[in-house]
Design a protein around this motif. Structure first.
Motif, PDB file in Angstrom:
ATOM      1  N   LEU A  60       4.581  -0.600  -4.072  1.00  0.00           N
ATOM      2  CA  LEU A  60       5.539   0.242  -3.348  1.00  0.00           C
ATOM      3  C   LEU A  60       4.793   1.425  -2.762  1.00  0.00           C
ATOM      4  CD1 LEU A  60       8.585   0.365  -5.838  1.00  0.00           C
ATOM      5  CD2 LEU A  60       7.889  -1.457  -4.257  1.00  0.00           C
ATOM      6  N   LEU A  61       5.043   1.712  -1.480  1.00  0.00           N
ATOM      7  CA  LEU A  61       4.468   2.882  -0.810  1.00  0.00           C
ATOM      8  C   LEU A  61       5.611   3.642  -0.146  1.00  0.00           C
ATOM      9  CD1 LEU A  61       1.414   1.131   0.903  1.00  0.00           C
ATOM     10  CD2 LEU A  61       1.372   2.529  -1.171  1.00  0.00           C
ATOM     11  N   PHE A  62       5.436   4.958  -0.055  1.00  0.00           N
ATOM     12  CA  PHE A  62       6.492   5.800   0.519  1.00  0.00           C
ATOM     13  C   PHE A  62       5.900   6.527   1.720  1.00  0.00           C
ATOM     14  CE2 PHE A  62       9.295   4.650  -2.764  1.00  0.00           C
ATOM     15  CZ  PHE A  62       8.461   4.318  -3.829  1.00  0.00           C
ATOM     16  N   VAL A  63       6.480   6.296   2.889  1.00  0.00           N
ATOM     17  CA  VAL A  63       5.871   6.718   4.151  1.00  0.00           C
ATOM     18  C   VAL A  63       6.876   7.564   4.931  1.00  0.00           C
ATOM     19  CG1 VAL A  63       4.664   5.929   6.216  1.00  0.00           C
ATOM     20  CG2 VAL A  63       4.623   4.518   4.146  1.00  0.00           C
ATOM     21  N   THR A  64       6.732   8.896   4.819  1.00  0.00           N
ATOM     22  CA  THR A  64       7.734   9.784   5.410  1.00  0.00           C
ATOM     23  C   THR A  64       7.175  10.648   6.529  1.00  0.00           C
ATOM     24  OG1 THR A  64       9.291  11.604   4.979  1.00  0.00           O
ATOM     25  CG2 THR A  64       7.294  11.537   3.611  1.00  0.00           C
ATOM     26  N   ASN A  65       7.967  10.842   7.569  1.00  0.00           N
ATOM     27  CA  ASN A  65       7.579  11.747   8.662  1.00  0.00           C
ATOM     28  C   ASN A  65       7.910  13.193   8.314  1.00  0.00           C
ATOM     29  OD1 ASN A  65       6.415   9.953  10.374  1.00  0.00           O
ATOM     30  ND2 ASN A  65       8.003  10.013  11.935  1.00  0.00           N
ATOM     31  N   ASN A  66       8.601  13.412   7.210  1.00  0.00           N
ATOM     32  CA  ASN A  66       9.028  14.758   6.854  1.00  0.00           C
ATOM     33  C   ASN A  66       7.835  15.572   6.382  1.00  0.00           C
ATOM     34  OD1 ASN A  66      10.034  17.043   5.489  1.00  0.00           O
ATOM     35  ND2 ASN A  66      12.018  16.022   5.246  1.00  0.00           N
ATOM     36  N   ALA A  67       7.435  16.537   7.201  1.00  0.00           N
ATOM     37  CA  ALA A  67       6.207  17.312   6.925  1.00  0.00           C
ATOM     38  C   ALA A  67       6.506  18.598   6.170  1.00  0.00           C
ATOM     39  CB  ALA A  67       5.500  17.656   8.231  1.00  0.00           C
ATOM     40  N   THR A  68       7.759  18.766   5.709  1.00  0.00           N
ATOM     41  CA  THR A  68       8.063  20.024   5.011  1.00  0.00           C
ATOM     42  C   THR A  68       7.495  20.007   3.588  1.00  0.00           C
ATOM     43  OG1 THR A  68      10.169  19.184   4.148  1.00  0.00           O
ATOM     44  CG2 THR A  68      10.227  20.314   6.289  1.00  0.00           C
ATOM     45  N   SER A  70       4.544  18.414   0.683  1.00  0.00           N
ATOM     46  CA  SER A  70       3.257  17.756   0.437  1.00  0.00           C
ATOM     47  C   SER A  70       3.502  16.528  -0.431  1.00  0.00           C
ATOM     48  CB  SER A  70       2.340  18.724  -0.314  1.00  0.00           C
ATOM     49  OG  SER A  70       2.887  18.969  -1.611  1.00  0.00           O
ATOM     50  N   ARG A  71       2.471  15.710  -0.625  1.00  0.00           N
ATOM     51  CA  ARG A  71       2.622  14.538  -1.509  1.00  0.00           C
ATOM     52  C   ARG A  71       3.016  14.987  -2.915  1.00  0.00           C
ATOM     53  NH1 ARG A  71      -3.155  12.582  -0.826  1.00  0.00           N
ATOM     54  NH2 ARG A  71      -3.309  14.825  -0.503  1.00  0.00           N
ATOM     55  N   GLN A  84      10.075   6.526 -10.761  1.00  0.00           N
ATOM     56  CA  GLN A  84       8.681   6.594 -11.236  1.00  0.00           C
ATOM     57  C   GLN A  84       7.747   6.316 -10.058  1.00  0.00           C
ATOM     58  OE1 GLN A  84       8.374   7.639 -14.333  1.00  0.00           O
ATOM     59  NE2 GLN A  84      10.620   7.574 -14.390  1.00  0.00           N
ATOM     60  N   VAL A  85       7.200   7.386  -9.465  1.00  0.00           N
ATOM     61  CA  VAL A  85       6.329   7.238  -8.293  1.00  0.00           C
ATOM     62  C   VAL A  85       5.082   8.076  -8.520  1.00  0.00           C
ATOM     63  CG1 VAL A  85       6.122   7.777  -5.816  1.00  0.00           C
ATOM     64  CG2 VAL A  85       8.257   6.779  -6.705  1.00  0.00           C
ATOM     65  N   THR A  86       3.924   7.569  -8.094  1.00  0.00           N
ATOM     66  CA  THR A  86       2.681   8.354  -8.244  1.00  0.00           C
ATOM     67  C   THR A  86       2.306   8.960  -6.890  1.00  0.00           C
ATOM     68  OG1 THR A  86       1.354   6.403  -7.730  1.00  0.00           O
ATOM     69  CG2 THR A  86       1.831   6.816 -10.065  1.00  0.00           C
ATOM     70  N   VAL A  87       1.547  10.052  -6.935  1.00  0.00           N
ATOM     71  CA  VAL A  87       1.163  10.755  -5.700  1.00  0.00           C
ATOM     72  C   VAL A  87       0.440   9.819  -4.736  1.00  0.00           C
ATOM     73  CG1 VAL A  87      -0.321  12.591  -4.748  1.00  0.00           C
ATOM     74  CG2 VAL A  87       1.077  13.035  -6.779  1.00  0.00           C
ATOM     75  N   ASP A  88      -0.391   8.908  -5.279  1.00  0.00           N
ATOM     76  CA  ASP A  88      -1.165   8.064  -4.347  1.00  0.00           C
ATOM     77  C   ASP A  88      -0.315   6.941  -3.732  1.00  0.00           C
ATOM     78  OD1 ASP A  88      -2.995   6.224  -6.949  1.00  0.00           O
ATOM     79  OD2 ASP A  88      -0.853   6.420  -6.461  1.00  0.00           O
ATOM     80  N   GLU A  89       0.962   6.893  -4.071  1.00  0.00           N
ATOM     81  CA  GLU A  89       1.873   5.947  -3.382  1.00  0.00           C
ATOM     82  C   GLU A  89       2.606   6.633  -2.233  1.00  0.00           C
ATOM     83  OE1 GLU A  89       3.305   2.865  -6.872  1.00  0.00           O
ATOM     84  OE2 GLU A  89       4.218   4.856  -6.858  1.00  0.00           O
ATOM     85  N   ILE A  90       2.388   7.940  -2.093  1.00  0.00           N
ATOM     86  CA  ILE A  90       3.168   8.738  -1.129  1.00  0.00           C
ATOM     87  C   ILE A  90       2.297   9.098   0.076  1.00  0.00           C
ATOM     88  CG2 ILE A  90       4.486  10.868  -0.779  1.00  0.00           C
ATOM     89  CD1 ILE A  90       4.886  10.858  -3.896  1.00  0.00           C
ATOM     90  N   TYR A  91       2.788   8.825   1.274  1.00  0.00           N
ATOM     91  CA  TYR A  91       2.083   9.176   2.514  1.00  0.00           C
ATOM     92  C   TYR A  91       3.054   9.931   3.417  1.00  0.00           C
ATOM     93  CZ  TYR A  91      -1.585   6.235   0.850  1.00  0.00           C
ATOM     94  OH  TYR A  91      -2.595   5.714   0.078  1.00  0.00           O
ATOM     95  N   GLY A  92       2.796  11.230   3.599  1.00  0.00           N
ATOM     96  CA  GLY A  92       3.666  12.039   4.454  1.00  0.00           C
ATOM     97  C   GLY A  92       2.916  12.442   5.712  1.00  0.00           C
TER      98      GLY A  92
END
Ligand SMILES: O=C(O)[C@H](O)[C@H](O)COP(=O)(O)O
Ligand SMILES: [Mg+2]
Length: 307
Positions: A60-68, A70-71, A84-92
């Motif tokens: 699972l990866l999380f890909v958000t355009n919301n720049a307000t 940080s990961r 349950q999500v880890t920082v390295d699964e998050i891409y903003g």
């Protein structure tokens, strides 16, 4: 024509076909601070089902355009809703913008960025070792009248970066305009161009509407880093090895999430809990951007709970 999903079999077939699931956030997992009904449970189901031997492991990866945010901020938001999500699964787009400035633009260390944006964007720039001014600085967050007589141009500003800023004002726009018109070669960058932002109580102007006055005043389009731009996918591919043919993105906006998926060779699942509604994909005014699949909400995938 998009395939409308509705049955357990429909969702089971997605599990069969896709190992990497990219989730857009605003309008898919939540609206503002309100989680979409069933979203957290579905993430949990996908993780659990992905571990069963009948399927390849799910990522699972999380890909958000919301720049307000940080990961790390997003990790805190996921924790708060019980996902349950880890920082390295998050891409903003804040992270993608910082990586773009440091690794693609290769901003010289003695140069800096003038920021229109919030603390999450500043945090990602800091983490990438990028010098910046503006942002949440108190001198810029003012409703005082801006006058050039009181403004000193910083010759080291080599880029302006504009993201969603809920405290936008004339001072910020005026300073950005000075740098973009008076510092030779100053780059005009935006984290993303979403026109609107879906909250629990309705739509608000999005990041694209924050940078619009600058585009109009300059008569120039910026480089946009978030979805649908390839920059965001490059950012993910630099960290995660995934097979586009076995990857699906779940999104709520046609001209960012679905276009991003199509450009990257990913499957696309549109949900109707955010920006896009049925009238945008059917009937005489339907968009030319057609997702591969449509379902009302990510919560519909709770049909998978029984396994
Ligand atoms: O205005 C914005 O920046 C966007 O509406 C918003 O943040 C999009 O976030 P996403 O749907 O990509 O999670
Ligand atoms: Mg969205």
């Amino acid at each position: 024509m998009a395939t409308q999903l509705s049955s357990k079999e429909d969702y089971e077939s997605l599990l069969d076909k896709y190992d990497t699931w990219m989730f857009d956030c605003d309008g898919v997992l939540w609206r503002g601070d309100s989680p979409i009904d069933g979203a957290v449970e579905v993430l949990d189901i996908l993780r659990k089902r992905g571990k069963l031997n009948q399927y390849p492991r799910k990522r699972l990866l999380f890909v958000t355009n919301n720049a307000t945010k940080s990961r790390k901020n997003y990790k805190g938001k996921f924790d708060k809703i019980g996902a349950q999500v880890t920082v390295d699964e998050i891409y903003g787009s804040a992270y993608a913008a910082a990586v773009y400035i440091s690794s693609v633009m290769k901003l010289p260390k003695d140069k800096k960025v003038y920021v229109i944006g919030m603390s999450g964007l500043e945090e990602e720039l800091r983490e990438e070792g990028i010098s910046f001014i503006g942002g949440t600085d108190s001198a810029d967050n003012t409703l005082e009248t801006f006058t050039l007589a009181n403004f000193t141009l910083d010759p080291d500003v080599a880029a302006v970066l504009c993201g969603l800023d809920t405290r936008i004002n004339y001072t910020k726009l005026s300073k950005a305009f000075q740098y973009l018109t008076r510092n030779p070669g100053c780059h005009f960058l935006v984290t993303n161009e979403d026109s609107t932002y879906p909250t629990a109580d309705g739509l608000l102007p999005g990041a694209g509407s924050i940078s619009a006055p600058l585009r109009f005043a300059l008569g120039e389009d910026p480089i946009s880093i978030g979805k649908p731009a390839k920059t965001m996918l490059d950012c993910i591919q630099a960290k995660v090895n995934f097979d586009p043919a076995r990857t699906i993105i779940v999104g709520d906006r046609l001209n960012t999430d679905i276009l991003f998926g199509q450009a990257g060779g990913l499957a696309t699942l549109l949900v109707l809990t955010g920006i896009t509604s049925t009238k945008d994909i059917t009937g005489p005014h339907a968009s030319s951007i057609v997702p591969k699949y449509v379902t009302d909400s990510i919560g519909d995938l709770r049909a998978l709970r029984s396994g």
